[in-house]
Motif scaffolding. Sequence first.
Motif, PDB file in Angstrom:
ATOM      1  N   ARG A  17       0.908  -1.170  -0.074  1.00 45.04           N
ATOM      2  CA  ARG A  17      -0.099   0.043  -0.093  1.00 45.04           C
ATOM      3  C   ARG A  17       0.894   1.266  -0.020  1.00 45.04           C
ATOM      4  N   GLU A  73      -9.762   1.958   4.003  1.00 44.87           N
ATOM      5  CA  GLU A  73      -9.994   1.172   2.714  1.00 44.87           C
ATOM      6  C   GLU A  73     -11.615   1.188   2.772  1.00 44.87           C
ATOM      7  N   THR A 102      -5.922  -0.863   8.271  1.00 41.18           N
ATOM      8  CA  THR A 102      -6.410  -0.387   7.166  1.00 41.18           C
ATOM      9  C   THR A 102      -7.241   0.416   7.225  1.00 41.18           C
TER      10      THR A 102
END
Length: 140
Positions: A93, A103, A121
Motif C-alpha cells: 500500500r 479502505e 487499514t
Amino acid sequence: MKAETFLPEDYRPAEDEPFMNERQLEYFRRKLLDWKADLLEDSRDTIEALQDSTRNIPDVTDRASEETDRALELRTRDRQRKLVNKIDAALRRIDEGEYGYCEVTGEPISLKRLDARPIATMTLEAQERHERREKVHRDD
C-alpha cells in the motif's frame, strides 16, 4: 528506483505536516520492515529450537508438557506468519500510494493509530463499526 528519503533518528510523524508525505511514508516503511525482520528472526530461532529439542522424553508428564509448549509456540508462529503477510500488504500500500487511508471511507487514518498499529487499514471509527457488525452476525 527512487532515492532514499532522509529521516532523522528522532523523527516522529506530526499532525502539522502534510499527510503521508515522503518522510511519513519512509518512517512507516522502516517501522514495518524492522517489525518484519524481528518476526522473521523469531521464527528462525523457533525452528532451530524445535529442531534442537527433538528428543525422547520417557516421563509422560514431561513429554506432555513439552508437546503443549511446542503446540503453543507453533500457534504463536502461525499468528506471526499471518502478521508478516499483513506487513507485506501494508508495504505494498505504501508503494501504491494507498497507505494511511481507510479502505472503507477513504479518510486518513490517524497518525497515532498508524504509529500504534502500522498495518491498520481502517480508521478507528470504521474498525469499531466493522467489529460491531461482525459481532451481531456472529451471534446469529
